[in-house]
Motif scaffolding. Sequence first.
Motif, PDB file in Angstrom:
ATOM      1  N   VAL A 167       2.765 -10.195  -1.720  1.00 45.02           N
ATOM      2  CA  VAL A 167       3.723 -11.275  -1.948  1.00 45.02           C
ATOM      3  C   VAL A 167       4.861 -11.151  -0.940  1.00 45.02           C
ATOM      4  N   GLN A 168       5.285 -12.297  -0.438  1.00 41.28           N
ATOM      5  CA  GLN A 168       6.441 -12.319   0.459  1.00 41.28           C
ATOM      6  C   GLN A 168       7.589 -13.025  -0.244  1.00 41.28           C
ATOM      7  N   TYR A 169       8.759 -12.374  -0.241  1.00 42.75           N
ATOM      8  CA  TYR A 169       9.963 -12.938  -0.836  1.00 42.75           C
ATOM      9  C   TYR A 169      10.833 -13.481   0.288  1.00 42.75           C
ATOM     10  N   GLY A 170      10.735 -14.796   0.510  1.00 42.62           N
ATOM     11  CA  GLY A 170      11.520 -15.436   1.561  1.00 42.62           C
ATOM     12  C   GLY A 170      11.301 -14.749   2.892  1.00 42.62           C
ATOM     13  N   ASP A 171      12.408 -14.500   3.579  1.00 42.11           N
ATOM     14  CA  ASP A 171      12.348 -13.825   4.874  1.00 42.11           C
ATOM     15  C   ASP A 171      12.747 -12.364   4.769  1.00 42.11           C
ATOM     16  N   SER A 172      12.836 -11.831   3.524  1.00 41.31           N
ATOM     17  CA  SER A 172      13.397 -10.483   3.386  1.00 41.31           C
ATOM     18  C   SER A 172      12.369  -9.373   3.203  1.00 41.31           C
ATOM     19  N   HIS A 173      11.371  -9.553   2.338  1.00 42.04           N
ATOM     20  CA  HIS A 173      10.444  -8.462   2.012  1.00 42.04           C
ATOM     21  C   HIS A 173       9.022  -8.964   1.785  1.00 42.04           C
ATOM     22  N   ARG A 174       8.077  -8.056   2.013  1.00 40.68           N
ATOM     23  CA  ARG A 174       6.698  -8.224   1.585  1.00 40.68           C
ATOM     24  C   ARG A 174       6.403  -7.049   0.662  1.00 40.68           C
ATOM     25  N   LEU A 175       5.791  -7.341  -0.490  1.00 41.73           N
ATOM     26  CA  LEU A 175       5.531  -6.319  -1.494  1.00 41.73           C
ATOM     27  C   LEU A 175       4.075  -6.351  -1.931  1.00 41.73           C
ATOM     28  N   ALA A 176       3.544  -5.169  -2.238  1.00 37.50           N
ATOM     29  CA  ALA A 176       2.191  -5.061  -2.781  1.00 37.50           C
ATOM     30  C   ALA A 176       2.150  -3.898  -3.760  1.00 37.50           C
ATOM     31  N   TYR A 177       1.375  -4.065  -4.821  1.00 38.91           N
ATOM     32  CA  TYR A 177       1.107  -2.998  -5.786  1.00 38.91           C
ATOM     33  C   TYR A 177      -0.365  -2.634  -5.657  1.00 38.91           C
ATOM     34  N   ILE A 178      -0.649  -1.327  -5.602  1.00 39.23           N
ATOM     35  CA  ILE A 178      -2.026  -0.851  -5.534  1.00 39.23           C
ATOM     36  C   ILE A 178      -2.230   0.249  -6.570  1.00 39.23           C
ATOM     37  N   ARG A 179      -3.487   0.413  -6.975  1.00 36.83           N
ATOM     38  CA  ARG A 179      -3.855   1.520  -7.853  1.00 36.83           C
ATOM     39  C   ARG A 179      -4.682   2.480  -7.008  1.00 36.83           C
ATOM     40  N   PRO A 206      -6.037   6.772  -6.304  1.00 33.43           N
ATOM     41  CA  PRO A 206      -6.878   7.729  -7.021  1.00 33.43           C
ATOM     42  C   PRO A 206      -6.261   8.075  -8.375  1.00 33.43           C
ATOM     43  N   GLU A 207      -7.121   8.260  -9.353  1.00 35.82           N
ATOM     44  CA  GLU A 207      -6.743   8.688 -10.694  1.00 35.82           C
ATOM     45  C   GLU A 207      -5.809   7.710 -11.400  1.00 35.82           C
ATOM     46  N   GLY A 208      -5.824   6.457 -10.959  1.00 32.17           N
ATOM     47  CA  GLY A 208      -5.047   5.427 -11.626  1.00 32.17           C
ATOM     48  C   GLY A 208      -3.587   5.361 -11.228  1.00 32.17           C
ATOM     49  N   LEU A 209      -3.157   6.157 -10.253  1.00 33.22           N
ATOM     50  CA  LEU A 209      -1.756   6.154  -9.838  1.00 33.22           C
ATOM     51  C   LEU A 209      -1.384   4.795  -9.248  1.00 33.22           C
ATOM     52  N   ILE A 210      -0.257   4.249  -9.695  1.00 35.16           N
ATOM     53  CA  ILE A 210       0.203   2.964  -9.190  1.00 35.16           C
ATOM     54  C   ILE A 210       1.269   3.214  -8.130  1.00 35.16           C
ATOM     55  N   VAL A 211       1.060   2.591  -6.972  1.00 32.21           N
ATOM     56  CA  VAL A 211       1.986   2.707  -5.848  1.00 32.21           C
ATOM     57  C   VAL A 211       2.397   1.316  -5.429  1.00 32.21           C
ATOM     58  N   ALA A 212       3.705   1.124  -5.246  1.00 31.09           N
ATOM     59  CA  ALA A 212       4.226  -0.129  -4.714  1.00 31.09           C
ATOM     60  C   ALA A 212       4.644   0.110  -3.275  1.00 31.09           C
ATOM     61  N   LEU A 213       4.385  -0.877  -2.441  1.00 34.27           N
ATOM     62  CA  LEU A 213       4.747  -0.805  -1.022  1.00 34.27           C
ATOM     63  C   LEU A 213       5.685  -1.957  -0.716  1.00 34.27           C
ATOM     64  N   ALA A 214       6.740  -1.682   0.036  1.00 33.20           N
ATOM     65  CA  ALA A 214       7.720  -2.713   0.387  1.00 33.20           C
ATOM     66  C   ALA A 214       8.005  -2.655   1.878  1.00 33.20           C
ATOM     67  N   GLU A 215       7.802  -3.803   2.530  1.00 30.61           N
ATOM     68  CA  GLU A 215       8.115  -3.907   3.946  1.00 30.61           C
ATOM     69  C   GLU A 215       9.329  -4.814   4.102  1.00 30.61           C
ATOM     70  N   ASN A 216      10.389  -4.291   4.701  1.00 30.92           N
ATOM     71  CA  ASN A 216      11.606  -5.055   4.961  1.00 30.92           C
ATOM     72  C   ASN A 216      11.371  -5.894   6.208  1.00 30.92           C
TER      73      ASN A 216
END
Length: 145
Positions: free
Chosen positions: A119-131, A133-143
């Motif tokens: 997902v992109q929020y306007g011109d500020s960030h792109r975000l993604a959530y991934i699962r 190994p072992e179900g760990l949830i990681v969020a990634l944010a690109e400014n």
Amino acid sequence: MTIQRMDNVGVVVDDLAAVTAFFVALGLELEGEATVGGPEVDVLVGLEGVRCDMAVVRTPDGHGRLELMKFHAPAAPTADRDAPVNAFGLRRIMFAVEDIEAVLTRARSHGAEPLGELVQYGDSHRLAYIRGPEGLIVALAENLG
């Protein structure tokens, strides 16, 4: 007295090598590995007969660390590895990244699955959530600024 900093977050895993490789693929650096146990550890964590392998990974800036732990004894209770992001407890870890598409590609090569869409929020960030190994949830944010 005030808190000075957050030193690390502990994550109990079953496949220490796979989870360590996943976080290294995301861009973290392996700081060290050790095996711990004995009476001091037993008293510290309130368990008996602790034997635990661990790996510490850190962000490239050196300010964030994950302590990944594989308990050989005592046996760990089972957990719901498919719990949704809104389940109680610590649910995700978020990292700021430079090239979210490249990080997602590396994460997928280690078995990560998207929870939703990039997902992109306007011109500020792109975000993604991934699962990972072992179900760990990681969020990634690109400014994008």
